[in-house]
Design a protein around this motif. Structure first.
Motif, PDB file in Angstrom:
ATOM      1  N   GLY A  75       0.812  -1.208   0.000  1.00  0.00           N
ATOM      2  CA  GLY A  75       0.000   0.000   0.000  1.00  0.00           C
ATOM      3  C   GLY A  75       0.848   1.262   0.000  1.00  0.00           C
ATOM      4  N   LYS A  76       1.989   1.149  -0.599  1.00  0.00           N
ATOM      5  CA  LYS A  76       2.913   2.286  -0.663  1.00  0.00           C
ATOM      6  C   LYS A  76       2.311   3.388  -1.535  1.00  0.00           C
ATOM      7  CE  LYS A  76       7.839   2.918  -1.291  1.00  0.00           C
ATOM      8  NZ  LYS A  76       8.959   2.449  -2.090  1.00  0.00           N
ATOM      9  N   LEU A  77       2.517   4.597  -1.120  1.00  0.00           N
ATOM     10  CA  LEU A  77       1.954   5.720  -1.869  1.00  0.00           C
ATOM     11  C   LEU A  77       2.656   5.833  -3.232  1.00  0.00           C
ATOM     12  CD1 LEU A  77       0.151   8.301  -1.812  1.00  0.00           C
ATOM     13  CD2 LEU A  77       2.199   9.512  -1.041  1.00  0.00           C
ATOM     14  N   ALA A  78       1.849   5.982  -4.257  1.00  0.00           N
ATOM     15  CA  ALA A  78       2.430   6.141  -5.584  1.00  0.00           C
ATOM     16  C   ALA A  78       1.589   7.141  -6.368  1.00  0.00           C
ATOM     17  CB  ALA A  78       2.496   4.796  -6.295  1.00  0.00           C
ATOM     18  N   PHE A  79       2.095   7.502  -7.512  1.00  0.00           N
ATOM     19  CA  PHE A  79       1.412   8.520  -8.315  1.00  0.00           C
ATOM     20  C   PHE A  79       1.130   7.967  -9.690  1.00  0.00           C
ATOM     21  CE2 PHE A  79       4.669  10.230  -5.515  1.00  0.00           C
ATOM     22  CZ  PHE A  79       3.869  10.927  -4.619  1.00  0.00           C
ATOM     23  N   LYS A  80       0.003   8.452 -10.247  1.00  0.00           N
ATOM     24  CA  LYS A  80      -0.348   7.974 -11.576  1.00  0.00           C
ATOM     25  C   LYS A  80      -0.867   9.155 -12.385  1.00  0.00           C
ATOM     26  CE  LYS A  80      -3.196   4.611 -13.887  1.00  0.00           C
ATOM     27  NZ  LYS A  80      -4.419   3.827 -13.769  1.00  0.00           N
ATOM     28  N   ALA A  81      -0.407   9.251 -13.602  1.00  0.00           N
ATOM     29  CA  ALA A  81      -0.822  10.383 -14.433  1.00  0.00           C
ATOM     30  C   ALA A  81      -2.182  10.102 -15.061  1.00  0.00           C
ATOM     31  CB  ALA A  81       0.213  10.615 -15.519  1.00  0.00           C
ATOM     32  N   ARG A  82      -2.984  11.120 -15.175  1.00  0.00           N
ATOM     33  CA  ARG A  82      -4.239  10.958 -15.898  1.00  0.00           C
ATOM     34  C   ARG A  82      -4.014  11.361 -17.342  1.00  0.00           C
ATOM     35  NH1 ARG A  82      -8.488  13.899 -11.907  1.00  0.00           N
ATOM     36  NH2 ARG A  82      -8.388  12.393 -10.205  1.00  0.00           N
ATOM     37  N   SER A  83      -4.867  10.888 -18.221  1.00  0.00           N
ATOM     38  CA  SER A  83      -4.708  11.278 -19.614  1.00  0.00           C
ATOM     39  C   SER A  83      -5.110  12.743 -19.756  1.00  0.00           C
ATOM     40  CB  SER A  83      -5.585  10.411 -20.501  1.00  0.00           C
ATOM     41  OG  SER A  83      -6.922  10.738 -20.267  1.00  0.00           O
ATOM     42  N   ALA A  84      -4.585  13.349 -20.785  1.00  0.00           N
ATOM     43  CA  ALA A  84      -4.813  14.783 -20.977  1.00  0.00           C
ATOM     44  C   ALA A  84      -6.306  15.084 -21.086  1.00  0.00           C
ATOM     45  CB  ALA A  84      -4.081  15.237 -22.240  1.00  0.00           C
ATOM     46  N   GLU A  85      -6.972  14.212 -21.773  1.00  0.00           N
ATOM     47  CA  GLU A  85      -8.406  14.395 -22.016  1.00  0.00           C
ATOM     48  C   GLU A  85      -9.177  14.386 -20.701  1.00  0.00           C
ATOM     49  OE1 GLU A  85     -11.918  12.016 -24.334  1.00  0.00           O
ATOM     50  OE2 GLU A  85      -9.861  11.249 -24.392  1.00  0.00           O
ATOM     51  N   GLU A  86      -8.807  13.387 -19.903  1.00  0.00           N
ATOM     52  CA  GLU A  86      -9.481  13.242 -18.626  1.00  0.00           C
ATOM     53  C   GLU A  86      -9.179  14.429 -17.720  1.00  0.00           C
ATOM     54  OE1 GLU A  86      -8.683   9.398 -16.942  1.00  0.00           O
ATOM     55  OE2 GLU A  86      -9.716  10.063 -15.133  1.00  0.00           O
ATOM     56  N   ALA A  87      -7.922  14.875 -17.817  1.00  0.00           N
ATOM     57  CA  ALA A  87      -7.520  15.991 -16.970  1.00  0.00           C
ATOM     58  C   ALA A  87      -8.343  17.231 -17.286  1.00  0.00           C
ATOM     59  CB  ALA A  87      -6.042  16.277 -17.168  1.00  0.00           C
ATOM     60  N   THR A  88      -8.571  17.468 -18.561  1.00  0.00           N
ATOM     61  CA  THR A  88      -9.364  18.656 -18.895  1.00  0.00           C
ATOM     62  C   THR A  88     -10.797  18.467 -18.446  1.00  0.00           C
ATOM     63  OG1 THR A  88      -9.631  17.682 -21.068  1.00  0.00           O
ATOM     64  CG2 THR A  88      -8.028  19.460 -20.866  1.00  0.00           C
ATOM     65  N   LYS A  89     -11.283  17.221 -18.528  1.00  0.00           N
ATOM     66  CA  LYS A  89     -12.679  16.982 -18.167  1.00  0.00           C
ATOM     67  C   LYS A  89     -12.891  17.158 -16.667  1.00  0.00           C
ATOM     68  CE  LYS A  89     -14.397  13.220 -19.999  1.00  0.00           C
ATOM     69  NZ  LYS A  89     -15.004  11.889 -20.055  1.00  0.00           N
ATOM     70  N   THR A  90     -12.023  16.523 -15.895  1.00  0.00           N
ATOM     71  CA  THR A  90     -12.209  16.592 -14.455  1.00  0.00           C
ATOM     72  C   THR A  90     -11.681  17.890 -13.871  1.00  0.00           C
ATOM     73  OG1 THR A  90     -10.150  15.391 -14.233  1.00  0.00           O
ATOM     74  CG2 THR A  90     -12.182  14.124 -14.004  1.00  0.00           C
ATOM     75  N   GLY A  91     -10.865  18.539 -14.625  1.00  0.00           N
ATOM     76  CA  GLY A  91     -10.285  19.778 -14.110  1.00  0.00           C
ATOM     77  C   GLY A  91     -11.352  20.778 -13.695  1.00  0.00           C
ATOM     78  N   GLY A  92     -12.446  20.815 -14.483  1.00  0.00           N
ATOM     79  CA  GLY A  92     -13.461  21.816 -14.196  1.00  0.00           C
ATOM     80  C   GLY A  92     -14.510  21.357 -13.203  1.00  0.00           C
TER      81      GLY A  92
END
Lengths: 340, 526
Positions: A75-92
């Motif tokens: 359960g080590k903390l890690a990071f995962k990138a979101r796709s650009a498309e998703e980022a714009t969608k969820t960004g707002g």
């Protein structure tokens, strides 16, 4: 634990352009499709120190470009990138919207039931309802009626095709089993198998016991694909269930393909692209073990004398008695039958 | 004995022997083992008539008797055998199968034997009813006896089986000291006795038709036998022996033919011939249909020599050994009638008779399901037969039909005794909400239900036929008037039409009765 803190403070923010550092970090993260922990990142980004990575990560997270996940069993903390498309969608999105979005996304194409969605979001049900409605309006999520339980609303991401579990697969049209379609298709398949089951020179003869060119499931799959019998794309599993149906009908029988393993091996050597594609699926299903052969004498006429006469089909057979109100002497079914 | 069974027994008896015999036998059927005084009281008939009725019934192998000492007197108990009444309906089938196997001459002999129940050769040769020459008669009579279609009547045939067993048990008990046995000892004793009977089955009957040399003086002195005693050398058949039909044997023929027919339908004529000859190789050993589990293994080389060359065994690309190909095709078939027993002699094959009997019954039921409820129901039935117990969801998935529809068919089949439910409770309280309901089909269970339905249907058919004939009684009377027969008086146009219609209706009913009897036979005997 600055990561978690960062998530908490993440407020509504419009997608902002990224700094050069943030872009480098994001690019590195994107190269790890399953996510990366801080040690991996450090080793890849040689000159960065913990602090700068975390600061950058926080700001990326604020901008909805990064997810925090736990990796592996520890359960080590890690990071995962979101796709650009998703980022714009969820960004707002607002926080509540993001919670709902996450839950729906996690359910993938199996979808999540409305009640579960509300419960798991931890939001007040009224708020949850409005948020869900909002997301629906924005074409972010949609709902379908699952074929097994048409009274449940099941949500999934707008761009996803509902799974076969929900739609019932190729045999369902508008949530109903398309019996005519199944009937016609199986008739065609039966015809095809019949054609291949008896020697063309003498239809009454049999093939010798070692004959092994009866059609298999993948051969029939290919036949359906080529024949253009249907525009609905059928998977090999669908074809298999169609063949099983014929088998249970008693119209075809199945025979273990002798030398199955060898023929499989031979096929892998061929250059034929079609074969290879087919092969992939076949090995998953193991369906080419069976060859299908049409059977004669599956029709039932003349087999029993009972249903050929009125009593065999009589709706009041149990009630009928020698001297009762319904009796064979005044039976109208008998009368019709004897006159006909 | 069920009501439906009594009903068809009564109509068969009334049709074959008339109302008096029917009355006597019905009392025996309803009351079981009874003595004369019970019969007199129950039938309200003079003892002479009862005695004559019993004589007829004993002659036709329907009634058996036992003499039991009660105090100082001997009391005779009579008992009727239901099976022997019901199979009288199958006479047409027996006659047909004997004709197909042994030809017209044998058929005529069998007809006479069936007509008289028990018959001696002497009577048969004198009656001229068979219209056969002496050589033919001897030839075919001997053949039928050799094939065990006709068997000699023994003293035991007329004795009640139940009484015989009671007696056997009593002697055994007496042998062990005469004290009453415990239940387990009794069961063991009964099992031993059944085994002994099985071993002694063939010993009870003489083989062959020749007269035995040992004669008692009384017999020789009797004038009627004097002639035979003199030209003993010429006459190959003992005229004094009585013969009856061996129904078990005929059932074996009918079953074997039916099995061959299945192979014929599933593959082709050649396969039918292969199975027929496979069965024929040990047919002489088959006593009754339920006895054997498997036919003897026959090597393919032996089998090849017995096949009828007229029937082609067609294989694609002319195989080197078509017989093996056909045997393999049969072994591969879903019916699993034929199985390979060993590799010796180029492969030895046998017919699995127990399986064949089940297959015949299953085919019957499958067609009932299909005809009554349609294709989808048949599919469901077959799925259950193949996979044992399933729930509705699984059934619907396999059959590729909506669950609702599957449920509809399942309950319809449940109501007609073709499918059953097994409940598996998850908790001890057996609450329906926490219980799995699994569906299954059972050929033996359905067989019992179908047999009952067949009895009722046969009863219905017979009742309808009686009614149709009774409705035209006056017309039939007129047809039998002497002046009509001799052609002096003619029937009117309308009457002729009515006669044609009556013939058609009665013909249809009788034809269906025979088919129903066959249906019943497959369920009961195979």
């Amino acid at each position: 634990m600055s990561g978690r803190k960062g998530k908490k403070v993440a407020g509504p923010s419009a997608p902002a352009s990224l700094t050069a550092e943030e872009q480098t970090l994001l690019a590195t993260l994107r190269s790890h499709s399953k996510g990366a922990d801080i040690d991996t990142l450090k080793s890849e980004l040689g000159d960065w120190d913990d602090n700068s990575i975390l600061t950058c990560m926080n700001s990326l997270s604020q901008k909805q470009y990064v997810d925090f996940i736990s990796l592996g069993k520890s359960g080590k903390l890690a990071f995962k990138a979101r796709s650009a498309e998703e980022a714009t969608k969820t960004g707002g999105m607002k926080d509540e919207e993001r919670i709902i979005y996450r839950l729906v996304k996690e359910a993938k194409n199996n979808g999540i039931w409305l009640k579960q969605l509300r419960d798991r979001s931890g939001l007040h049900s009224q708020l949850a309802n409005t948020v869900i409605k909002n997301l629906e309006k924005k074409n972010v999520i949609k709902w379908v009626k699952p074929v097994k339980n048409p009274y449940k609303k099941v949500y999934l991401l707008f761009e996803l095709e509902p799974s076969t579990e929900l739609t019932g697969g190729a045999w369902y049209t508008d949530n109903e089993m398309d019996m005519d379609f199944i009937e016609q298709l199986s008739a065609q398949v039966y015809k095809y198998i019949t054609m291949k089951s008896f020697p063309p020179k003498n239809k009454d003869a049999i093939y010798s016991a070692s004959y092994s060119s009866y059609p298999t499931a993948s051969a029939i799959h290919k036949f359906i694909g080529k024949s253009g019998l249907t525009t609905v794309p059928l998977s090999l599993e669908d074809v298999q269930s169609l063949l099983d149906r014929l088998y249970y009908d008693g119209k075809v029988t199945r025979i273990v393909k002798s030398g199955y393993a060898e023929s499989d091996y031979d096929r892998m050597d061929t250059d034929d692209e079609d074969y290879r594609d087919g092969d992939e699926e076949v090995r998953d299903l193991d369906s080419d073990v069976w060859m299908y052969k049409a059977v004669r004498g599956w029709a039932t006429e003349e087999r029993n004398g009972w249903t050929d006469m009125p009593c065999g089909r009589c709706p009041v057979f149990e009630f009928c008695s020698e001297g009762g109100p319904v009796n064979p002497s005044n039976c109208k079914y008998f009368k019709e039958w004897l006159q006909g | 004995m069920s009501h439906a069974q009594t009903r068809i027994c009564r109509s068969i008896l009334a049709e074959h022997f008339g109302p008096l015999v029917e009355k006597v036998c019905t009392v025996l059927l309803q009351r079981g083992r009874s003595n004369m005084s019970v019969l007199v009281r129950a039938t309200d008939m003079p003892p002479r008539q009862i005695r004559e009725s019993l004589f007829v019934l004993i002659q036709h192998n329907i009634v058996t008797y036992a003499e039991v000492p009660e105090g100082t007197r001997m009391v005779v108990y009579y008992q009727a055998d239901v099976r022997n009444i019901i199979l009288r309906d199958r006479f047409p089938l027996y006659i047909r199968t004997v004709q197909a196997r042994f030809g017209e001459e044998s058929e005529r002999i069998l007809r006479e034997v069936l007509r008289h129940g028990r018959i001696s050769y002497l009577f048969l040769s004198q009656s001229k009813a068979t219209k056969l020459s002496r050589e033919q008669l001897i030839n075919w009579f001997v053949r039928l006896v050799d094939e065990k279609v006709l068997v000699e009547c023994t003293h035991d045939d007329s004795l009640s089986i139940d009484d015989k067993r009671m007696q056997e048990e009593a002697t055994e008990v007496a042998k062990r000291g005469g004290l009453p046995l415990t239940a387990t000892e009794m069961t063991k004793l009964r099992r031993d006795l059944a085994q002994k009977r099985e071993v002694l089955y063939d010993d009870t009957q003489d083989t062959g038709t020749k007269r035995k040399i040992v004669r008692d003086l009384e017999e020789v002195a009797h004038t009627k036998f004097q002639k035979f005693a003199n030209d003993d050398g010429e006459e190959p058949i003992d005229g004094t022996k009585y013969y009856r039909t061996n129904y078990d044997r005929l059932h074996v023929y009918l079953r074997n033919e039916e099995v061959a027919k299945v192979a014929e339908q599933r593959i082709n004529k050649g396969a039918g011939e292969v199975v027929r000859k496979l069965l024929a190789s040990c047919e002489h050993k088959m006593r009754r249909c339920k006895g054997e589990w498997k036919s003897d293994a026959v090597s393919q080389i032996m089998l090849a020599s017995t096949l009828d060359p007229q029937i082609p065994l067609a294989v694609d690309d002319s195989s080197a050994n078509p017989v093996v190909d056909y045997l393999e095709a049969l072994a591969q078939d879903d019916t699993r009638l034929v199985s390979k027993e060993s590799e010796g002699g180029g492969g030895q094959y046998a017919v699995n008779l127990k399986r064949a009997g089940e297959e015949l019954k299953a085919r019957l039921m499958e067609s009932i399901v299909q005809e009554k409820f349609g294709d989808a129901a048949r599919r469901i039935w077959r799925i259950l037969l193949m996979m044992n117990k399933l729930n509705e969801m699984q059934i619907a998935k396999f059959a590729l039909i909506p669950v609702k529809e599957a449920r509809h068919y399942l309950y319809a089949m449940l109501n007609s005794g073709l499918a059953f439910i097994q409940d598996v409770p998850k908790t001890l309280d057996h609450s329906a909400a926490r219980t799995f309901f699994l569906w299954y089909v059972s050929v033996p269970r359905s067989t019992t239900i179908m047999i009952e339905s067949a009895y009722r249907t046969l009863g219905n058919l017979k009742q309808r036929r009686t009614k149709e004939v009774a409705a035209r009684a006056r017309l039939i009377d007129k047809m039998q008037r002497l002046d009509v027969i001799s052609g002096e008086a003619r029937l009117s146009e309308g009457e002729l039409k009515a006669v044609a219609q009556l013939n058609q209706v009665v013909g249809q009913l009788i034809c269906t009765e025979v088919r129903m009897s066959q249906f019943l036979m497959i369920l009961q005997e195979f």
